[in-house]
Design a protein around this motif. Structure first.
Motif, PDB file in Angstrom:
ATOM      1  N   LYS A   1      45.559  11.229   3.110  1.00 19.69           N
ATOM      2  CA  LYS A   1      45.814  12.495   2.066  1.00 19.69           C
ATOM      3  C   LYS A   1      44.496  12.736   1.001  1.00 19.69           C
ATOM      4  CE  LYS A   1      48.973  14.511  -1.349  1.00 19.69           C
ATOM      5  NZ  LYS A   1      50.069  14.103  -2.039  1.00 19.69           N
ATOM      6  N   ARG A   2      43.985  11.551   0.648  1.00 18.68           N
ATOM      7  CA  ARG A   2      42.935  11.652  -0.053  1.00 18.68           C
ATOM      8  C   ARG A   2      41.577  12.116   0.477  1.00 18.68           C
ATOM      9  NH1 ARG A   2      44.509   6.493  -2.228  1.00 18.68           N
ATOM     10  NH2 ARG A   2      42.995   5.562  -0.983  1.00 18.68           N
ATOM     11  N   ALA A   3      41.632  11.481   1.828  1.00 19.85           N
ATOM     12  CA  ALA A   3      40.246  11.910   2.681  1.00 19.85           C
ATOM     13  C   ALA A   3      40.578  13.755   3.066  1.00 19.85           C
ATOM     14  CB  ALA A   3      40.186  11.106   4.010  1.00 19.85           C
ATOM     15  N   ALA A   4      41.853  14.014   3.221  1.00 23.81           N
ATOM     16  CA  ALA A   4      41.851  15.528   3.520  1.00 23.81           C
ATOM     17  C   ALA A   4      41.560  16.499   2.476  1.00 23.81           C
ATOM     18  CB  ALA A   4      43.447  15.522   3.939  1.00 23.81           C
ATOM     19  N   LEU A   5      41.831  15.985   1.252  1.00 26.28           N
ATOM     20  CA  LEU A   5      41.610  16.596  -0.234  1.00 26.28           C
ATOM     21  C   LEU A   5      40.095  16.748  -0.247  1.00 26.28           C
ATOM     22  CD1 LEU A   5      44.246  15.205  -2.605  1.00 26.28           C
ATOM     23  CD2 LEU A   5      44.211  17.608  -1.291  1.00 26.28           C
ATOM     24  N   ARG A   6      39.380  15.452  -0.080  1.00 26.62           N
ATOM     25  CA  ARG A   6      38.038  15.352  -0.176  1.00 26.62           C
ATOM     26  C   ARG A   6      37.094  16.362   0.767  1.00 26.62           C
ATOM     27  NH1 ARG A   6      38.595   9.863  -0.671  1.00 26.62           N
ATOM     28  NH2 ARG A   6      38.116   9.484   1.352  1.00 26.62           N
ATOM     29  N   ARG A   7      37.905  16.468   1.959  1.00 25.93           N
ATOM     30  CA  ARG A   7      37.369  17.333   2.860  1.00 25.93           C
ATOM     31  C   ARG A   7      37.340  18.822   2.592  1.00 25.93           C
ATOM     32  NH1 ARG A   7      35.104  17.138   7.965  1.00 25.93           N
ATOM     33  NH2 ARG A   7      35.469  18.673   9.391  1.00 25.93           N
ATOM     34  N   ALA A   8      38.605  19.350   2.053  1.00 27.50           N
ATOM     35  CA  ALA A   8      38.918  20.420   1.796  1.00 27.50           C
ATOM     36  C   ALA A   8      37.741  20.804   0.485  1.00 27.50           C
ATOM     37  CB  ALA A   8      40.377  20.572   1.259  1.00 27.50           C
ATOM     38  N   ASP A   9      37.801  19.865  -0.327  1.00 31.77           N
ATOM     39  CA  ASP A   9      36.783  20.053  -1.381  1.00 31.77           C
ATOM     40  C   ASP A   9      35.400  20.515  -0.906  1.00 31.77           C
ATOM     41  OD1 ASP A   9      36.197  20.069  -4.280  1.00 31.77           O
ATOM     42  OD2 ASP A   9      34.978  18.523  -3.897  1.00 31.77           O
ATOM     43  N   ARG A  10      34.885  19.758   0.085  1.00 35.12           N
ATOM     44  CA  ARG A  10      33.562  19.895   0.629  1.00 35.12           C
ATOM     45  C   ARG A  10      33.388  21.452   1.171  1.00 35.12           C
ATOM     46  NH1 ARG A  10      34.051  14.531   2.598  1.00 35.12           N
ATOM     47  NH2 ARG A  10      34.524  15.225   4.664  1.00 35.12           N
ATOM     48  N   GLN A  11      34.570  21.654   2.074  1.00 37.25           N
ATOM     49  CA  GLN A  11      34.396  23.051   2.678  1.00 37.25           C
ATOM     50  C   GLN A  11      34.362  23.807   1.747  1.00 37.25           C
ATOM     51  OE1 GLN A  11      38.022  22.681   5.160  1.00 37.25           O
ATOM     52  NE2 GLN A  11      36.886  21.743   6.942  1.00 37.25           N
ATOM     53  N   SER A  12      35.282  23.875   0.473  1.00 37.80           N
ATOM     54  CA  SER A  12      35.298  24.744  -0.487  1.00 37.80           C
ATOM     55  C   SER A  12      33.752  25.023  -1.164  1.00 37.80           C
ATOM     56  CB  SER A  12      36.381  24.714  -1.651  1.00 37.80           C
ATOM     57  OG  SER A  12      36.039  23.442  -2.315  1.00 37.80           O
ATOM     58  N   ARG A  13      33.212  23.758  -1.434  1.00 37.39           N
ATOM     59  CA  ARG A  13      31.816  24.065  -2.142  1.00 37.39           C
ATOM     60  C   ARG A  13      31.041  24.538  -0.937  1.00 37.39           C
ATOM     61  NH1 ARG A  13      32.667  18.387  -3.329  1.00 37.39           N
ATOM     62  NH2 ARG A  13      31.112  17.839  -1.654  1.00 37.39           N
ATOM     63  N   ALA A  14      31.135  24.445   0.251  1.00 37.96           N
ATOM     64  CA  ALA A  14      30.296  24.861   1.379  1.00 37.96           C
ATOM     65  C   ALA A  14      30.093  26.453   1.047  1.00 37.96           C
ATOM     66  CB  ALA A  14      30.624  24.740   2.578  1.00 37.96           C
ATOM     67  N   PHE A  15      30.907  27.102   0.602  1.00 40.24           N
ATOM     68  CA  PHE A  15      30.824  28.750   0.238  1.00 40.24           C
ATOM     69  C   PHE A  15      29.810  28.905  -0.597  1.00 40.24           C
ATOM     70  CE2 PHE A  15      35.211  28.487   2.100  1.00 40.24           C
ATOM     71  CZ  PHE A  15      35.029  29.458   3.094  1.00 40.24           C
TER      72      PHE A  15
ATOM     73  N   VAL B   1      33.289  11.596   7.234  1.00 40.18           N
ATOM     74  CA  VAL B   1      32.495  11.768   5.956  1.00 40.18           C
ATOM     75  C   VAL B   1      31.388  12.354   6.281  1.00 40.18           C
ATOM     76  CG1 VAL B   1      33.391   9.523   4.747  1.00 40.18           C
ATOM     77  CG2 VAL B   1      31.542   9.472   6.132  1.00 40.18           C
ATOM     78  N   PRO B   2      30.776  13.131   5.659  1.00 36.34           N
ATOM     79  CA  PRO B   2      29.406  13.765   5.731  1.00 36.34           C
ATOM     80  C   PRO B   2      28.295  12.798   6.034  1.00 36.34           C
ATOM     81  CG  PRO B   2      29.865  14.064   3.373  1.00 36.34           C
ATOM     82  CD  PRO B   2      31.026  13.243   4.108  1.00 36.34           C
TER      83      PRO B   2
END
Length: 209
Positions: A41-55, A77-78
């Motif tokens: 769950k934490r990894a999925a949240l981090r990934r969603a946060d990275r994707q939101s920053r990509a905008f 992880v990136p």
């Protein structure tokens, strides 16, 4: 002597006590899996946060998966940014070892005077690229390596003399382009075992790469 009938309360009590070990196992599994579920769950949240920053920052945007490729794990992880390395040039391309659209060829060019070392499997049956590099390093003592060619999708292992010939042709083609000796070219292959490497897929892409 006749046996007294078991009261319903006693029978129900025995059923409840018999179920306790199963319940205990279930509780143990739940406790063991809870940290894993939390990590996912934490990894999925981090990934969603990275994707939101990509905008906001296109440089932070993760690479889109290749067509037909497996989905990206939520635990991924990136990949860190690699700074330029003096004396090394890298290029990638698609040789066509995969059916779907993804790069499967890496060519590295080294500056003159580059020294290399090899760590090889101790297995008695090596692949053609392993055998090639072992012999090349034995001849050169690791001095003045000029190139490394890596392909994915075909390991060129358990292919006998035809596989060795294919590896030699790859090294020969790269040596001609980089104006060096064949033994100065290191090669590596990863992928399906027991399939002969189609070296033409690599040599035809060298000018482009």
């Amino acid at each position: 002597m006749s046996r007294k009938p078991t009261p319903p309360e006693a029978s129900s009590s025995r059923r409840r006590s018999a179920a306790k070990p199963v319940e205990a196992v279930g509780q143990t599994l739940e406790r063991a899996l809870d940290p894993l579920a939390s990590a996912i769950k934490r990894a999925a949240l981090r990934r969603a946060d990275r994707q939101s920053r990509a905008f906001d920052d296109p440089a932070e945007a993760p690479a889109a998966p290749a067509k037909g490729a497996l989905p990206v794990s939520p635990l991924a992880v990136p990949f860190p940014r690699i700074p330029p390395i003096d004396g090394v040039e890298l290029a990638t391309g698609r040789a066509g070892f995969y059916k779907h659209d993804r790069e499967d060829l890496l060519v590295m060019r080294f500056a003159e005077g580059t020294s290399v070392a090899g760590v090889f499997t101790r297995h008695g049956v090596g692949s053609a690229p392993v055998d090639w590099c072992r012999r090349a390093l034995a001849q050169s003592q690791g001095e003045d390596a000029r190139a490394l060619v890596v392909n994915a999708g075909c390991a060129n292992a358990f292919t006998g003399k035809p596989g060795a010939d294919a590896a030699r042709r790859v090294a020969s083609a790269v040596a001609k382009r980089f104006d060096c000796r064949q033994r100065d070219v290191m090669i590596a292959s990863t992928g399906v075992i027991g399939v002969l490497l189609d070296d033409a897929k690599i040599t035809q892409r060298l000018p482009e790469v």
